[in-house]
Design an enzyme around this catalytic site. Structure first.
Site, mmCIF file in Angstrom:
data_model
loop_
_atom_site.group_PDB
_atom_site.id
_atom_site.type_symbol
_atom_site.label_atom_id
_atom_site.label_comp_id
_atom_site.label_asym_id
_atom_site.label_seq_id
_atom_site.Cartn_x
_atom_site.Cartn_y
_atom_site.Cartn_z
ATOM 1 N N CYS A 47 -8.588 -56.908 82.945
ATOM 2 C CA CYS A 47 -8.030 -57.944 82.062
ATOM 3 C C CYS A 47 -6.769 -56.952 81.631
ATOM 4 C CB CYS A 47 -9.150 -58.107 80.606
ATOM 5 S SG CYS A 47 -8.398 -58.871 79.449
ATOM 6 N N HIS A 48 -5.782 -58.017 81.154
ATOM 7 C CA HIS A 48 -4.569 -57.531 80.657
ATOM 8 C C HIS A 48 -4.616 -56.583 79.724
ATOM 9 C CE1 HIS A 48 -2.906 -60.041 84.052
ATOM 10 N NE2 HIS A 48 -1.657 -59.234 83.676
ATOM 11 N N THR A 49 -5.725 -56.568 78.789
ATOM 12 C CA THR A 49 -5.597 -55.724 77.718
ATOM 13 C C THR A 49 -6.046 -54.328 78.116
ATOM 14 O OG1 THR A 49 -6.505 -57.801 76.348
ATOM 15 C CG2 THR A 49 -6.978 -55.500 75.394
ATOM 16 N N HIS A 69 -13.566 -53.804 80.165
ATOM 17 C CA HIS A 69 -14.376 -54.530 79.450
ATOM 18 C C HIS A 69 -14.821 -55.858 79.679
ATOM 19 C CE1 HIS A 69 -10.481 -55.744 78.541
ATOM 20 N NE2 HIS A 69 -10.803 -57.154 78.069
ATOM 21 N N GLU A 70 -14.799 -56.154 81.161
ATOM 22 C CA GLU A 70 -15.087 -57.396 81.558
ATOM 23 C C GLU A 70 -15.840 -57.326 82.798
ATOM 24 O OE1 GLU A 70 -11.861 -60.544 81.550
ATOM 25 O OE2 GLU A 70 -12.562 -60.540 83.791
ATOM 26 N N CYS A 99 -24.376 -58.404 65.530
ATOM 27 C CA CYS A 99 -25.584 -57.938 65.313
ATOM 28 C C CYS A 99 -26.293 -58.818 64.275
ATOM 29 C CB CYS A 99 -25.178 -56.523 64.088
ATOM 30 S SG CYS A 99 -24.657 -57.114 62.470
ATOM 31 N N CYS A 102 -24.707 -58.390 59.438
ATOM 32 C CA CYS A 102 -23.735 -57.831 58.636
ATOM 33 C C CYS A 102 -23.084 -58.972 58.086
ATOM 34 C CB CYS A 102 -22.563 -57.146 59.373
ATOM 35 S SG CYS A 102 -21.516 -58.099 60.730
ATOM 36 N N CYS A 105 -21.203 -61.510 60.409
ATOM 37 C CA CYS A 105 -22.302 -62.367 61.284
ATOM 38 C C CYS A 105 -22.916 -63.344 60.640
ATOM 39 C CB CYS A 105 -23.296 -61.295 61.929
ATOM 40 S SG CYS A 105 -22.780 -60.530 63.325
ATOM 41 N N CYS A 113 -17.887 -59.143 64.249
ATOM 42 C CA CYS A 113 -19.025 -58.554 63.846
ATOM 43 C C CYS A 113 -18.542 -57.143 63.159
ATOM 44 C CB CYS A 113 -19.975 -58.103 64.796
ATOM 45 S SG CYS A 113 -21.484 -57.183 64.475
ATOM 46 N N ARG A 117 -17.821 -51.795 64.620
ATOM 47 C CA ARG A 117 -16.215 -51.818 64.987
ATOM 48 C C ARG A 117 -15.613 -50.713 64.804
ATOM 49 N NH1 ARG A 117 -12.362 -51.904 66.596
ATOM 50 N NH2 ARG A 117 -10.787 -53.186 67.078
ATOM 51 N N ARG A 372 -7.759 -62.797 88.479
ATOM 52 C CA ARG A 372 -8.713 -61.714 88.184
ATOM 53 C C ARG A 372 -9.031 -61.048 89.552
ATOM 54 N NH1 ARG A 372 -7.386 -61.444 83.425
ATOM 55 N NH2 ARG A 372 -8.667 -61.542 81.743
HETATM 56 N N1 LIG Z 1 -7.480 -62.665 71.984
HETATM 57 C C1 LIG Z 1 -8.333 -62.359 72.679
HETATM 58 O O1 LIG Z 1 -9.572 -62.271 72.526
HETATM 59 C C2 LIG Z 1 -7.925 -61.841 74.305
HETATM 60 C C3 LIG Z 1 -8.641 -61.934 75.304
HETATM 61 C C4 LIG Z 1 -8.533 -61.733 76.639
HETATM 62 C C5 LIG Z 1 -7.234 -61.609 76.755
HETATM 63 N N2 LIG Z 1 -5.990 -61.799 75.561
HETATM 64 C C6 LIG Z 1 -4.825 -61.638 75.988
HETATM 65 O O2 LIG Z 1 -4.341 -62.571 76.548
HETATM 66 C C7 LIG Z 1 -3.095 -62.485 77.103
HETATM 67 C C8 LIG Z 1 -3.065 -63.224 78.475
HETATM 68 O O3 LIG Z 1 -3.829 -62.667 79.396
HETATM 69 P P1 LIG Z 1 -3.899 -62.924 80.936
HETATM 70 O O4 LIG Z 1 -5.078 -62.120 81.433
HETATM 71 O O5 LIG Z 1 -3.933 -64.385 80.923
HETATM 72 O O6 LIG Z 1 -2.592 -62.410 81.325
HETATM 73 P P2 LIG Z 1 -1.610 -62.885 82.505
HETATM 74 O O7 LIG Z 1 -0.652 -61.558 82.384
HETATM 75 O O8 LIG Z 1 -2.363 -63.078 83.623
HETATM 76 O O9 LIG Z 1 -0.871 -64.228 82.299
HETATM 77 C C9 LIG Z 1 0.339 -64.209 81.377
HETATM 78 C C10 LIG Z 1 1.257 -65.352 82.024
HETATM 79 O O10 LIG Z 1 2.316 -65.662 80.976
HETATM 80 C C11 LIG Z 1 3.556 -65.690 81.932
HETATM 81 N N3 LIG Z 1 4.575 -65.237 80.942
HETATM 82 C C12 LIG Z 1 5.046 -64.186 80.827
HETATM 83 N N4 LIG Z 1 6.278 -64.060 79.965
HETATM 84 C C13 LIG Z 1 6.495 -65.483 79.535
HETATM 85 C C14 LIG Z 1 7.266 -66.072 78.841
HETATM 86 N N5 LIG Z 1 8.245 -65.419 78.089
HETATM 87 N N6 LIG Z 1 7.218 -67.624 78.717
HETATM 88 C C15 LIG Z 1 6.144 -68.120 79.682
HETATM 89 N N7 LIG Z 1 5.400 -67.526 80.185
HETATM 90 C C16 LIG Z 1 5.343 -66.055 80.386
HETATM 91 C C17 LIG Z 1 3.324 -64.804 82.969
HETATM 92 O O11 LIG Z 1 4.013 -65.311 83.855
HETATM 93 C C18 LIG Z 1 1.741 -65.001 83.132
HETATM 94 O O12 LIG Z 1 1.646 -66.119 84.161
HETATM 95 C C19 LIG Z 1 -2.970 -61.082 77.206
HETATM 96 O O13 LIG Z 1 -1.991 -60.510 76.127
HETATM 97 C C20 LIG Z 1 -4.491 -60.656 76.961
HETATM 98 O O14 LIG Z 1 -4.239 -59.033 76.493
HETATM 99 C C21 LIG Z 1 -6.700 -61.942 74.433
HETATM 100 N N1 LIG Z 2 -6.607 -52.309 69.583
HETATM 101 C C1 LIG Z 2 -6.003 -53.779 69.913
HETATM 102 C C2 LIG Z 2 -6.785 -54.866 69.528
HETATM 103 C C3 LIG Z 2 -6.445 -55.826 70.485
HETATM 104 C C4 LIG Z 2 -7.269 -57.058 70.409
HETATM 105 O O1 LIG Z 2 -6.798 -58.126 69.444
HETATM 106 N N2 LIG Z 2 -8.132 -57.375 70.872
HETATM 107 C C5 LIG Z 2 -8.749 -58.654 71.240
HETATM 108 C C6 LIG Z 2 -9.539 -58.581 72.422
HETATM 109 S S1 LIG Z 2 -8.520 -58.789 73.713
HETATM 110 C C7 LIG Z 2 -9.721 -58.737 74.871
HETATM 111 O O2 LIG Z 2 -8.989 -58.723 76.175
HETATM 112 C C8 LIG Z 2 -9.935 -58.628 69.856
HETATM 113 O O3 LIG Z 2 -10.876 -59.094 70.227
HETATM 114 N N3 LIG Z 2 -9.585 -58.240 68.757
HETATM 115 C C9 LIG Z 2 -10.659 -58.093 67.689
HETATM 116 C C10 LIG Z 2 -11.132 -56.919 67.621
HETATM 117 O O4 LIG Z 2 -10.805 -55.879 68.181
HETATM 118 O O5 LIG Z 2 -12.029 -56.815 66.643
HETATM 119 C C11 LIG Z 2 -4.639 -53.544 68.860
HETATM 120 O O6 LIG Z 2 -4.811 -52.893 67.679
HETATM 121 O O7 LIG Z 2 -3.681 -54.134 69.305
HETATM 122 ZN ZN LIG Z 3 -9.987 -58.849 78.020
HETATM 123 ZN ZN LIG Z 4 -22.506 -58.392 62.504
#
Ligand SMILES: NC(=O)c1ccc[n+]([C@@H]2O[C@H](COP(=O)([O-])OP(=O)(O)OC[C@H]3O[C@@H](n4cnc5c(N)ncnc54)[C@H](O)[C@@H]3O)[C@@H](O)[C@H]2O)c1
Ligand SMILES: N[C@@H](CCC(=O)N[C@@H](CSCO)C(=O)NCC(=O)O)C(=O)O
Ligand SMILES: [Zn+2]
Ligand SMILES: [Zn+2]
Length: 379
Positions: A47-49, A69-70, A99, A102, A105, A113, A117, A372
């Site tokens: 994943c991109h994270t 993590h996936e 859990c 907490c 939850c 949760c 954490r 992916r």
């Molecule tokens: N909040 C969460 O729980 C959670 C979970 C999973 C992933 N994420 C985050 O979500 C984001 C996306 O993940 P992904 O796997 O789909 O990433 P990815 O890199 O596959 O997709 C990003 C897309 O954005 C496009 N892009 C880049 N810059 C741009 C811009 N300025 N304008 C428009 N489009 C643009 C890219 O061309 C690409 O298609 C990442 O930051 C990842 O860390 C968050």
């Molecule tokens: N340590 C990072 C946190 C980044 C973040 O926000 N993570 C998401 C999941 S990304 C999955 O690809 C999330 O779930 N956040 C809630 C949590 O972490 O509890 C930072 O500090 O930037």
């Molecule tokens: Zn992820």
């Molecule tokens: Zn909990």
């Protein structure tokens, strides 16, 4: 079972330093302690994270560590007091724990949760604040409470979802992060209603899962925004109905969208992690009710901004982690939905490699054609 209670030596990809290639090492994985589960990981996706933390921009990034993590796998052994899973169970490790006890939850207001954490953010297990991974006695940090770039990992029992043993693990591993995040952002966080106009910034796996969720919620227009026009063809298969490439316009992209939609969209989703795009995503929302959901993870030190007037006049700014899904309760439900062909997974898997190819898999991730990449762990 022969390995129960024993240290297991197995292969894992170790991140020693930010941005330095991962190294496949023989890693010692200690047995699970009370409330812990040791899992044989069979498949993991990237994943991109993972790339974000590896880049050194994550304030919680610790090195050396085992990222990932996936994933999906099979329980090898459990520690004292673990009742909800047993050896042989098919599972998905969940970075967002549940859990059920907490304050978070029990609130009924969030999927976050609090139980483990602080430990997962510090790269250790809660019991003794130590790592279960080591190389010749030197500890290696955990990551997100999952560390799935290892053939065996140890996780907290509150971070394990038991799933249908018939489900193909090489596919459902994706339900550990990206796909649920996009679907849940629509269904749980924004609660998109039929007829709504939706804009999606970033058409990677997360953005495409938002599109899939929006289509199933009955959105009337799903506008995909990406700077890579090659994304548009594939996005049509996930429900995107119109495409906008900001590079084709001189005016700000929020203005382009406001003009295209008679005043703005009902819902927007930022799926990139770019704080300037987050602003555009908020400001393309309709006055009075438009809601923007931040999904992308932005680097340490980055901040969002807008004129407060944007919120005073009714736009709403939200964020979501794991799409608001309660992990242990709802990941098995998502697996069942996949088995009933109600959600896609296969379509997000563009590449299959092995653990030994993990650096190549990260290179692929930065190419437009990769959504992916799933790694087989035991080759
Ligand atoms: N909040 C969460 O729980 C959670 C979970 C999973 C992933 N994420 C985050 O979500 C984001 C996306 O993940 P992904 O796997 O789909 O990433 P990815 O890199 O596959 O997709 C990003 C897309 O954005 C496009 N892009 C880049 N810059 C741009 C811009 N300025 N304008 C428009 N489009 C643009 C890219 O061309 C690409 O298609 C990442 O930051 C990842 O860390 C968050
Ligand atoms: N340590 C990072 C946190 C980044 C973040 O926000 N993570 C998401 C999941 S990304 C999955 O690809 C999330 O779930 N956040 C809630 C949590 O972490 O509890 C930072 O500090 O930037
Ligand atoms: Zn992820
Ligand atoms: Zn909990």
């Amino acid at each position: 079972m022969a390995t129960q209670g024993q240290v297991i030596t197995c292969k894992a990809a170790v991140a020693y330093e930010p941005n330095k290639p991962l190294v496949i090492e023989d890693v010692q994985v200690a047995p699970p302690q009370a409330g812990e589960v040791r899992i044989k990981i069979l498949f993991t996706a990237l994943c991109h994270t993972d790339a974000y933390t590896w880049s050194g921009k994550d304030p919680e990034g610790l090195f050396p560590c085992i990222l990932g993590h996936e994933a999906a796998g099979i329980v090898e052994s459990v520690g004292e007091g673990v009742t909800e899973v047993q050896p042989g169970d098919h599972v998905i490790p969940c970075y967002q724990a549940e859990c059920r006890e907490c304050k978070f939850c029990k609130s009924g207001k969030t999927n976050l949760c609090g139980k483990v954490r602080t430990a997962t953010g510090a790269g250790v297990m809660m019991n003794d604040r130590k790592s279960r991974f080591s190389i010749n006695g030197k500890p290696i940090y955990h990551f997100m409470g999952t560390s799935t770039f290892s053939q065996y990992t140890v996780v907290h029992d509150v971070s394990v979802a038991k799933i249908d043993p018939q489900a193909p693990l090489d596919k459902v591993c994706l339900l550990g992060c990206g796909v649920p995040t996009g679907l849940g952002a629509v269904w749980n966080t924004a609660k998109v209603e039929p007829g709504a106009i939706v804009a999606i910034f970033g058409l990677g796996t997360v953005g495409l899962a938002v599109a899939e969720g929006a289509k199933s919620a009955g959105a009337s227009r799903i506008i995909g925004v990406d700077i890579d026009s090659k994304k548009f063809d594939v996005a049509k298969n996930f429900g995107v109905t119109e495409f906008v490439n900001p590079k084709d316009y001189d005016k700000p992209i929020q203005q382009v969208l406001v003009d295209l939609t008679d005043g703005g969209v009902d819902y927007s989703f930022e799926c990139i992690g770019n704080v300037s795009v987050m602003r555009s995503a908020l400001e393309c929302c309709h006055k009075g009710w438009g809601t923007s959901v931040i999904i992308g993870v932005a680097a340490s030190g980055q901040e969002i901004s807008t004129r407060p007037f944007q919120l005073v006049t009714g736009r709403v700014w939200k964020g979501t982690a794991f799409g608001g899904f309660k992990s242990r309760s709802q990941v098995p439900w998502l697996v069942d939905k996949y088995m009933k062909k109600e959600i896609k997974i296969d379509e997000y898997i563009t590449h299959n490699l092995t653990l030994g190819d993990i650096n190549k898999a990260f290179d692929l991730m930065h190419e437009g054609g990769c959504l992916r990449c799933v790694l087989k762990m035991n080759e």
